[in-house]
Design a protein around this motif. Structure first.
Motif, PDB file in Angstrom:
ATOM      1  N   TYR A   1      65.902 -49.103  31.553  1.00 20.92           N
ATOM      2  CA  TYR A   1      64.848 -48.129  31.291  1.00 20.92           C
ATOM      3  C   TYR A   1      63.522 -48.752  31.689  1.00 20.92           C
ATOM      4  CZ  TYR A   1      64.496 -50.943  27.052  1.00 20.92           C
ATOM      5  OH  TYR A   1      64.388 -52.001  26.172  1.00 20.92           O
ATOM      6  N   ILE A   2      62.523 -47.916  31.810  1.00 20.36           N
ATOM      7  CA  ILE A   2      61.193 -48.390  32.181  1.00 20.36           C
ATOM      8  C   ILE A   2      60.440 -48.724  30.894  1.00 20.36           C
ATOM      9  CG2 ILE A   2      59.043 -47.820  33.363  1.00 20.36           C
ATOM     10  CD1 ILE A   2      60.708 -45.778  35.022  1.00 20.36           C
ATOM     11  N   PRO A   3      60.085 -49.985  30.687  1.00 19.34           N
ATOM     12  CA  PRO A   3      59.336 -50.341  29.479  1.00 19.34           C
ATOM     13  C   PRO A   3      57.864 -49.969  29.637  1.00 19.34           C
ATOM     14  CG  PRO A   3      59.670 -52.287  30.826  1.00 19.34           C
ATOM     15  CD  PRO A   3      60.393 -51.150  31.516  1.00 19.34           C
ATOM     16  N   PRO A   4      57.172 -49.762  28.516  1.00 23.50           N
ATOM     17  CA  PRO A   4      55.754 -49.414  28.630  1.00 23.50           C
ATOM     18  C   PRO A   4      54.927 -50.586  29.148  1.00 23.50           C
ATOM     19  CG  PRO A   4      56.406 -49.594  26.321  1.00 23.50           C
ATOM     20  CD  PRO A   4      57.639 -49.793  27.143  1.00 23.50           C
ATOM     21  N   LEU A   5      53.955 -50.255  29.963  1.00 22.28           N
ATOM     22  CA  LEU A   5      52.977 -51.226  30.440  1.00 22.28           C
ATOM     23  C   LEU A   5      52.015 -51.546  29.304  1.00 22.28           C
ATOM     24  CD1 LEU A   5      51.430 -52.723  32.738  1.00 22.28           C
ATOM     25  CD2 LEU A   5      50.299 -50.549  33.219  1.00 22.28           C
ATOM     26  N   CYS A   6      51.607 -50.494  28.573  1.00 26.65           N
ATOM     27  CA  CYS A   6      50.679 -50.629  27.450  1.00 26.65           C
ATOM     28  C   CYS A   6      50.960 -49.529  26.437  1.00 26.65           C
ATOM     29  CB  CYS A   6      49.233 -50.471  27.902  1.00 26.65           C
ATOM     30  SG  CYS A   6      48.667 -51.664  29.099  1.00 26.65           S
ATOM     31  N   ILE A   7      50.605 -49.818  25.187  1.00 25.17           N
ATOM     32  CA  ILE A   7      50.639 -48.817  24.135  1.00 25.17           C
ATOM     33  C   ILE A   7      49.260 -48.834  23.485  1.00 25.17           C
ATOM     34  CG2 ILE A   7      51.728 -48.056  21.985  1.00 25.17           C
ATOM     35  CD1 ILE A   7      54.211 -49.711  22.838  1.00 25.17           C
ATOM     36  N   PHE A   8      48.622 -47.676  23.419  1.00 25.72           N
ATOM     37  CA  PHE A   8      47.271 -47.554  22.879  1.00 25.72           C
ATOM     38  C   PHE A   8      47.257 -46.578  21.714  1.00 25.72           C
ATOM     39  CE2 PHE A   8      46.425 -48.295  27.464  1.00 25.72           C
ATOM     40  CZ  PHE A   8      45.631 -49.426  27.373  1.00 25.72           C
ATOM     41  N   LYS A   9      46.252 -46.739  20.863  1.00 27.87           N
ATOM     42  CA  LYS A   9      45.953 -45.748  19.828  1.00 27.87           C
ATOM     43  C   LYS A   9      44.605 -45.138  20.190  1.00 27.87           C
ATOM     44  CE  LYS A   9      46.189 -44.320  15.322  1.00 27.87           C
ATOM     45  NZ  LYS A   9      46.792 -43.087  15.090  1.00 27.87           N
ATOM     46  N   ASN A  10      44.592 -43.834  20.491  1.00 29.05           N
ATOM     47  CA  ASN A  10      43.381 -43.103  20.870  1.00 29.05           C
ATOM     48  C   ASN A  10      42.585 -43.823  21.971  1.00 29.05           C
ATOM     49  OD1 ASN A  10      43.781 -41.041  18.888  1.00 29.05           O
ATOM     50  ND2 ASN A  10      43.067 -42.498  17.354  1.00 29.05           N
ATOM     51  N   PRO A  11      43.207 -44.063  23.129  1.00 30.93           N
ATOM     52  CA  PRO A  11      42.495 -44.808  24.180  1.00 30.93           C
ATOM     53  C   PRO A  11      41.392 -43.989  24.838  1.00 30.93           C
ATOM     54  CG  PRO A  11      44.530 -43.934  25.050  1.00 30.93           C
ATOM     55  CD  PRO A  11      44.526 -43.632  23.568  1.00 30.93           C
ATOM     56  N   THR A  12      40.493 -44.721  25.465  1.00 30.03           N
ATOM     57  CA  THR A  12      39.481 -44.079  26.309  1.00 30.03           C
ATOM     58  C   THR A  12      40.012 -44.110  27.749  1.00 30.03           C
ATOM     59  OG1 THR A  12      38.382 -46.169  26.793  1.00 30.03           O
ATOM     60  CG2 THR A  12      37.618 -44.939  24.834  1.00 30.03           C
ATOM     61  N   GLU A  13      39.376 -43.328  28.615  1.00 27.66           N
ATOM     62  CA  GLU A  13      39.761 -43.368  30.028  1.00 27.66           C
ATOM     63  C   GLU A  13      39.565 -44.773  30.593  1.00 27.66           C
ATOM     64  OE1 GLU A  13      38.572 -40.267  32.771  1.00 27.66           O
ATOM     65  OE2 GLU A  13      38.288 -38.912  31.067  1.00 27.66           O
ATOM     66  N   GLU A  14      38.504 -45.436  30.170  1.00 26.41           N
ATOM     67  CA  GLU A  14      38.221 -46.797  30.648  1.00 26.41           C
ATOM     68  C   GLU A  14      39.365 -47.745  30.295  1.00 26.41           C
ATOM     69  OE1 GLU A  14      35.038 -50.405  29.889  1.00 26.41           O
ATOM     70  OE2 GLU A  14      34.384 -48.344  29.522  1.00 26.41           O
ATOM     71  N   MET A  15      39.903 -47.622  29.096  1.00 28.21           N
ATOM     72  CA  MET A  15      41.033 -48.468  28.695  1.00 28.21           C
ATOM     73  C   MET A  15      42.238 -48.216  29.604  1.00 28.21           C
ATOM     74  SD  MET A  15      40.624 -47.963  24.580  1.00 28.21           S
ATOM     75  CE  MET A  15      41.992 -48.948  24.025  1.00 28.21           C
ATOM     76  N   LEU A  16      42.473 -46.968  29.956  1.00 30.83           N
ATOM     77  CA  LEU A  16      43.592 -46.643  30.846  1.00 30.83           C
ATOM     78  C   LEU A  16      43.382 -47.236  32.236  1.00 30.83           C
ATOM     79  CD1 LEU A  16      44.315 -42.942  29.896  1.00 30.83           C
ATOM     80  CD2 LEU A  16      45.531 -44.976  29.145  1.00 30.83           C
ATOM     81  N   TYR A  17      42.174 -47.118  32.751  1.00 32.17           N
ATOM     82  CA  TYR A  17      41.893 -47.677  34.077  1.00 32.17           C
ATOM     83  C   TYR A  17      42.061 -49.195  34.094  1.00 32.17           C
ATOM     84  CZ  TYR A  17      40.313 -43.140  35.691  1.00 32.17           C
ATOM     85  OH  TYR A  17      40.269 -41.813  36.041  1.00 32.17           O
ATOM     86  N   LYS A  18      41.677 -49.874  33.025  1.00 37.16           N
ATOM     87  CA  LYS A  18      41.884 -51.324  32.949  1.00 37.16           C
ATOM     88  C   LYS A  18      43.365 -51.660  32.950  1.00 37.16           C
ATOM     89  CE  LYS A  18      37.529 -52.693  30.850  1.00 37.16           C
ATOM     90  NZ  LYS A  18      36.858 -53.248  29.690  1.00 37.16           N
ATOM     91  N   ALA A  19      44.169 -50.843  32.252  1.00 37.47           N
ATOM     92  CA  ALA A  19      45.608 -51.057  32.242  1.00 37.47           C
ATOM     93  C   ALA A  19      46.179 -50.876  33.648  1.00 37.47           C
ATOM     94  CB  ALA A  19      46.285 -50.101  31.265  1.00 37.47           C
ATOM     95  N   LEU A  20      45.688 -49.897  34.373  1.00 32.68           N
ATOM     96  CA  LEU A  20      46.168 -49.657  35.723  1.00 32.68           C
ATOM     97  C   LEU A  20      45.820 -50.816  36.651  1.00 32.68           C
ATOM     98  CD1 LEU A  20      45.355 -45.871  36.144  1.00 32.68           C
ATOM     99  CD2 LEU A  20      47.573 -46.924  35.727  1.00 32.68           C
ATOM    100  N   ASP A  21      44.683 -51.461  36.418  1.00 29.38           N
ATOM    101  CA  ASP A  21      44.293 -52.622  37.222  1.00 29.38           C
ATOM    102  C   ASP A  21      45.325 -53.732  37.119  1.00 29.38           C
ATOM    103  OD1 ASP A  21      42.008 -51.432  38.174  1.00 29.38           O
ATOM    104  OD2 ASP A  21      40.677 -52.379  36.689  1.00 29.38           O
ATOM    105  N   ARG A  22      46.007 -53.824  35.960  1.00 30.02           N
ATOM    106  CA  ARG A  22      47.034 -54.853  35.769  1.00 30.02           C
ATOM    107  C   ARG A  22      48.282 -54.592  36.606  1.00 30.02           C
ATOM    108  NH1 ARG A  22      47.895 -55.154  29.576  1.00 30.02           N
ATOM    109  NH2 ARG A  22      46.292 -53.585  29.309  1.00 30.02           N
ATOM    110  N   CYS A  23      48.443 -53.350  37.064  1.00 26.86           N
ATOM    111  CA  CYS A  23      49.623 -52.988  37.855  1.00 26.86           C
ATOM    112  C   CYS A  23      49.538 -53.488  39.300  1.00 26.86           C
ATOM    113  CB  CYS A  23      49.825 -51.470  37.893  1.00 26.86           C
ATOM    114  SG  CYS A  23      50.235 -50.763  36.311  1.00 26.86           S
ATOM    115  N   GLY A  24      48.314 -53.684  39.788  1.00 30.86           N
ATOM    116  CA  GLY A  24      48.103 -54.000  41.197  1.00 30.86           C
ATOM    117  C   GLY A  24      48.521 -55.335  41.633  1.00 30.86           C
TER     118      GLY A  24
END
Length: 164
Positions: A141-164
């Motif tokens: 299965y695909i494990p989560p990259l991150c788990i957030f509680k009430n994230p902001t868009e900025e938090m999501l974009y930072k998580a995406l930077d880790r994927c690159g």
């Protein structure tokens, strides 16, 4: 006879349909670049039959979407899983060369689950609910990259930077 159930349409973030998506606990998963697949158990008079589908159709041994159905029916762990959980349906990505061809050699020709649905009520199981079940049967299965509680868009974009 169990019917084919296409996976839900995934909306692009920022549309009206995704309003409220960041409220509460949010899981961010990797997106694999293969071909969409689903697996379920179909009751028959003589027992149960393992079925598989692509994004849009039921697969057969002679028409199986890049080897997906042939692979699934040969997996003892998948048969055991559906023997114990015949009302669940697995949705995932069958990793075969598609647009992106840079995965490691051992990643190819494997099915990675990204959602599990209980067919008795149509409800999706949470990651916490399906992870231990899939672990028990050694189903990828695909494990989560991150788990957030009430994230902001900025938090999501930072998580995406880790994927690159």
């Amino acid at each position: 006879m169990s019917e084919f159930v296409k996976y839900q349409h995934v909306e692009r973030y920022g549309t009206d349909a995704t309003e409220g998506l960041l409220d509460g606990v949010v899981y961010v998963f990797y997106k694999l670049d293969g071909t969409n697949g689903s697996v379920w158990c179909e009751p028959k008079m003589s027992g149960r039959v393992l079925r598989a589908g692509s994004r849009n159709r039921i697969l057969e041994l002679d028409n199986d979407n890049a080897g997906f159905y042939n692979h699934i029916v040969e997996q003892d762990n998948i048969r055991e899983f559906f023997g114990d959980h015949p009302t669940l349906r697995l949705y995932g990505e069958w990793l075969v060369p598609h647009s992106l061809k840079t995965y490691t050699d051992d990643a190819w020709r494997r099915f990675y689950v990204f959602d599990v649905v209980d067919t008795t009520n149509g409800e999706m199981l949470s990651y916490e609910a399906y992870k231990p079940i899939l672990d028990r049967y050694k189903i990828d299965y695909i494990p989560p990259l991150c788990i957030f509680k009430n994230p902001t868009e900025e938090m999501l974009y930072k998580a995406l930077d880790r994927c690159g």
